[in-house]
Design an enzyme around this catalytic site. Structure first.
Site, PDB file in Angstrom:
ATOM      1  N   PRO A  17       0.843  -1.193   0.000  1.00 23.41           N
ATOM      2  CA  PRO A  17       0.000   0.000   0.000  1.00 23.41           C
ATOM      3  C   PRO A  17       0.880   1.247   0.000  1.00 23.41           C
ATOM      4  CG  PRO A  17      -0.167  -1.194   2.094  1.00 23.41           C
ATOM      5  CD  PRO A  17       0.743  -1.971   1.222  1.00 23.41           C
ATOM      6  N   ALA A  19       0.681   5.388   0.144  1.00 25.75           N
ATOM      7  CA  ALA A  19      -0.160   6.568   0.366  1.00 25.75           C
ATOM      8  C   ALA A  19      -0.090   7.500  -0.836  1.00 25.75           C
ATOM      9  CB  ALA A  19       0.274   7.296   1.631  1.00 25.75           C
ATOM     10  N   GLN A  71      -5.084  -2.288   3.990  1.00 23.27           N
ATOM     11  CA  GLN A  71      -4.234  -2.164   5.166  1.00 23.27           C
ATOM     12  C   GLN A  71      -4.812  -1.082   6.074  1.00 23.27           C
ATOM     13  OE1 GLN A  71      -0.251  -0.161   5.342  1.00 23.27           O
ATOM     14  NE2 GLN A  71       0.461  -2.282   5.513  1.00 23.27           N
ATOM     15  N   CYS A 101       4.643   1.684   9.954  1.00 23.49           N
ATOM     16  CA  CYS A 101       4.813   3.040   9.436  1.00 23.49           C
ATOM     17  C   CYS A 101       5.528   3.912  10.469  1.00 23.49           C
ATOM     18  CB  CYS A 101       3.464   3.649   9.069  1.00 23.49           C
ATOM     19  SG  CYS A 101       3.617   5.306   8.360  1.00 23.49           S
ATOM     20  N   LYS A 140       2.103  -5.860   9.074  1.00 24.40           N
ATOM     21  CA  LYS A 140       3.369  -5.295   8.597  1.00 24.40           C
ATOM     22  C   LYS A 140       4.100  -4.787   9.828  1.00 24.40           C
ATOM     23  CE  LYS A 140       5.344  -1.343   6.273  1.00 24.40           C
ATOM     24  NZ  LYS A 140       5.039  -0.011   5.733  1.00 24.40           N
TER      25      LYS A 140
END
Length: 162
Positions: A17, A19, A71, A101, A140
């Site tokens: 994924p 952004a 996600q 992240c 993740k």
């Protein structure tokens, strides 16, 4: 075209994924180029819970898309549970919990890699997600919260147990 029992081939190409990038046209280009699994952008569990219109638009899946995942991230396990319950109404093949992240605006809310600071939270999030989901759940992660806290083995164990 949801594929709840999908299997990936050995050496599958997976589009993470991204952004601002992982929109429908980009996912289709990636699939036409050989990606076996693509994801919509990372979504905030709270935005899903509060039915944010921009977030809901990102849940679009084209009829011809194969193996599509979503996600999500949250700082609270209960928010993950509620978001996964909402996602059951959408045609995703897999759900990933973002615990990796490192972006400041994400971690300052307790989301993303900030989750790695608490193994109990990791376990609760994944366990609640699994209890609400009809599709596979993954997470993740990073090696740890920082270079002095490399707890990926403990995190991985908590994810697997959940």
């Amino acid at each position: 075209m949801i594929n709840k029992g999908f299997k990936l081939r050995k050496n599958s190409l997976i589009l993470a994924p991204l952004a601002g990038v992982s929109d429908y046209p980009f996912r289709m280009i990636s699939q036409l180029g050989g990606a076996d699994l693509t994801y919509v952008e990372m979504l905030s569990a709270k935005a899903l819970i509060y039915k944010n219109p921009n977030t809901l638009k990102m849940l679009y899946r084209g009829a011809e898309e194969k193996n599509l995942g979503v996600q999500i991230t949250a700082g609270d396990p209960e928010d993950i549970r509620r978001a996964v319950a909402i996602l059951q109404e959408y045609p995703f093949d897999t759900i990933d919990i973002n615990m990796g992240c490192p972006v400041k605006k994400v971690v300052k809310t307790g989301c993303g890699s900030a989750i790695l600071k608490n193994i109990t939270t990791v376990y609760k999030m994944v366990s609640l997600a699994v209890s609400e989901s009809d599709c596979p759940i993954s997470a993740k992660i990073r090696l740890g919260w920082d270079k002095d806290t490399l707890n990926y083995l403990e995190v991985s164990d908590a994810v697997e147990r959940a």
